[in-house]
Enzyme design. Sequence first.
Site, PDB file in Angstrom:
ATOM      1  N   HIS A  24       0.806  -1.234   0.000  1.00 10.49           N
ATOM      2  CA  HIS A  24       0.000   0.000   0.000  1.00 10.49           C
ATOM      3  C   HIS A  24       0.829   1.270   0.000  1.00 10.49           C
ATOM      4  CE1 HIS A  24      -3.095  -2.626   2.366  1.00 10.49           C
ATOM      5  NE2 HIS A  24      -3.129  -2.879   1.081  1.00 10.49           N
ATOM      6  N   ASP A  28      -0.118   4.096   4.739  1.00 16.13           N
ATOM      7  CA  ASP A  28      -0.692   3.339   5.864  1.00 16.13           C
ATOM      8  C   ASP A  28      -0.052   3.722   7.197  1.00 16.13           C
ATOM      9  OD1 ASP A  28      -2.421   1.903   4.318  1.00 16.13           O
ATOM     10  OD2 ASP A  28      -1.501  -0.058   4.644  1.00 16.13           O
ATOM     11  N   TYR A 144      -6.571 -14.066  -2.575  1.00 16.47           N
ATOM     12  CA  TYR A 144      -7.391 -12.881  -2.799  1.00 16.47           C
ATOM     13  C   TYR A 144      -7.914 -12.896  -4.239  1.00 16.47           C
ATOM     14  CZ  TYR A 144      -5.073 -10.956   1.414  1.00 16.47           C
ATOM     15  OH  TYR A 144      -4.599 -10.744   2.685  1.00 16.47           O
ATOM     16  N   ARG A 146      -9.232 -11.616  -7.421  1.00 18.03           N
ATOM     17  CA  ARG A 146      -9.134 -10.235  -7.896  1.00 18.03           C
ATOM     18  C   ARG A 146      -9.014 -10.216  -9.414  1.00 18.03           C
ATOM     19  NH1 ARG A 146      -5.531  -6.629  -3.902  1.00 18.03           N
ATOM     20  NH2 ARG A 146      -6.990  -7.593  -2.472  1.00 18.03           N
ATOM     21  N   LYS A 175      -5.112 -17.831   4.036  1.00 19.71           N
ATOM     22  CA  LYS A 175      -5.393 -16.532   4.655  1.00 19.71           C
ATOM     23  C   LYS A 175      -6.431 -15.882   3.761  1.00 19.71           C
ATOM     24  CE  LYS A 175      -2.568 -12.453   5.960  1.00 19.71           C
ATOM     25  NZ  LYS A 175      -3.240 -11.376   5.264  1.00 19.71           N
ATOM     26  N   LYS A 177     -10.240 -13.416   3.283  1.00 16.88           N
ATOM     27  CA  LYS A 177     -11.014 -12.282   3.807  1.00 16.88           C
ATOM     28  C   LYS A 177     -12.268 -12.788   4.509  1.00 16.88           C
ATOM     29  CE  LYS A 177      -8.760  -9.153   1.033  1.00 16.88           C
ATOM     30  NZ  LYS A 177      -8.368  -7.835   0.876  1.00 16.88           N
ATOM     31  N   GLY A 201      -6.887  -9.568   8.047  1.00 14.38           N
ATOM     32  CA  GLY A 201      -7.429  -8.456   8.832  1.00 14.38           C
ATOM     33  C   GLY A 201      -8.287  -7.425   8.123  1.00 14.38           C
TER      34      GLY A 201
HETATM   35  P1  FBP Z   1      -4.190  -6.050   7.089  1.00 17.02           P
HETATM   36  O1  FBP Z   1      -4.633  -6.756   8.353  1.00 17.02           O
HETATM   37  O2  FBP Z   1      -3.561  -4.742   7.376  1.00 17.02           O
HETATM   38  O3  FBP Z   1      -5.329  -5.980   6.101  1.00 17.02           O
HETATM   39  O4  FBP Z   1      -3.058  -6.970   6.466  1.00 17.02           O
HETATM   40  C1  FBP Z   1      -3.350  -8.190   5.824  1.00 17.02           C
HETATM   41  C2  FBP Z   1      -2.816  -8.191   4.409  1.00 17.02           C
HETATM   42  O5  FBP Z   1      -3.022  -9.415   3.762  1.00 17.02           O
HETATM   43  C3  FBP Z   1      -1.354  -7.832   4.318  1.00 17.02           C
HETATM   44  O6  FBP Z   1      -0.536  -8.970   4.503  1.00 17.02           O
HETATM   45  C4  FBP Z   1      -1.266  -7.211   2.966  1.00 17.02           C
HETATM   46  O7  FBP Z   1      -0.294  -6.242   2.892  1.00 17.02           O
HETATM   47  C5  FBP Z   1      -2.595  -6.558   2.813  1.00 17.02           C
HETATM   48  O8  FBP Z   1      -3.496  -7.219   3.650  1.00 17.02           O
HETATM   49  C6  FBP Z   1      -3.081  -6.603   1.384  1.00 17.02           C
HETATM   50  O9  FBP Z   1      -4.238  -5.848   1.325  1.00 17.02           O
HETATM   51  P2  FBP Z   1      -5.042  -5.586  -0.007  1.00 17.02           P
HETATM   52  O10 FBP Z   1      -6.374  -6.230   0.196  1.00 17.02           O
HETATM   53  O11 FBP Z   1      -5.144  -4.096  -0.081  1.00 17.02           O
HETATM   54  O12 FBP Z   1      -4.282  -6.181  -1.150  1.00 17.02           O
END
Ligand code: FBP
Length: 251
Positions: A24, A28, A144, A146, A175, A177, A201
Site C-alpha cells: 500500500h 498506511d 485474494y 481479484r 489466509k 477475507k 485483517g
Molecule cells: P491487514 O490486516 O492490514 O489488512 O493486512 C493483511 C494483508 O493481507 C497484508 O498482509 C497485505 O499487505 C494486505 O493485507 C493486502 O491488502 P489488499 O487487500 O489491499 O491487497
Amino acid sequence: MIDLSKITENGKAMYLAYDQGLEHGPEDFNANNFDPQSILDIAVKGKFTAIIFQKGIAEKYYANSDARRKIPLILKLNGKTKLHKGESYSPQVCEVEEAIKLGASAVGYTLYAGSQFESEMFKEFGKVVREAHKNKIPAIAWVYPRGKDIINDTTLEIVAYAARIALELGADIAKIKYSGSLENFRWAVQCAGKTKVVLSGGNKVSDEEFLGVVKNVMSAGGIGVAVGRNVWQNSAPLEIARKIREVIFTN
Ligand code: FBP
C-alpha cells in the site's frame, strides 16, 4: 501433514502482518508505526505467534537480531505495489531457501485467483509449496480473488472458493477475507478441508467490530488471524492485541 507448531500455540494462530509498506505504501503509516522495529516490539510484547515481513525488512531487522529468538518469522515471498493499475500479478521476489536463511519458520505467497495472471502465480506457488515441504516448513496462501471479472471479493461463494483454492494447491494455511457472517465463514472453513484457515485483517475498523469478526472466525472453525492495520494503526496496539488474544485463546 506439515507441522504447524512453530507458528501456532495450542493449534491457534495470531500473526502480525507488516508487508503493507510494499502493498500500500507509506500512506498506511504514521509516526508510531513506520519503523519496523516498533512493530517487532508489538509482536513480541503482544505475544503474537509469528510476524510477517518481506525479505528486506527481515534481513535488516530480524535475521541478525535477538527478535529471532523471541518470535517466529513468516517470510512473504511475493509482493506488488498499488502503483501498477490493471490486472494483479504479484511476482516472487524471494526463494524459500533465502527465507530459511533469514530465519523463517514458514513462507507466505499471495494468489490473485481470477486475475489474468492467475496461471503464473499458480505455477510459482506450486514450486513454493514443493520447496517449503521439502524443508518441512508450512506454506501459507493469501488467496485474494481479484481481477476485472471479480465484482465483490467478500461474498459467500468467492471467499469459500478462495479457501478451496488453497486446499487444492497444497497450502497448509489459507489466509482469506471475511465473508460477512459466521455462517458464511464456516462454509469457507469447510471448503478448506484439512487446510487451516486464518482471517485476513483488512482496513482499520472499530475495536468492537474487529473483535466481533475474530469471534465469528473462531466459532466458524478458523484457527486465528493474520492482522496488520487493525493492530498497529490502533492507538493502543498492545491493548487490542491482548483482546484479540483473549478471543483466540480463551473463548
Ligand atoms: P491487514 O490486516 O492490514 O489488512 O493486512 C493483511 C494483508 O493481507 C497484508 O498482509 C497485505 O499487505 C494486505 O493485507 C493486502 O491488502 P489488499 O487487500 O489491499 O491487497
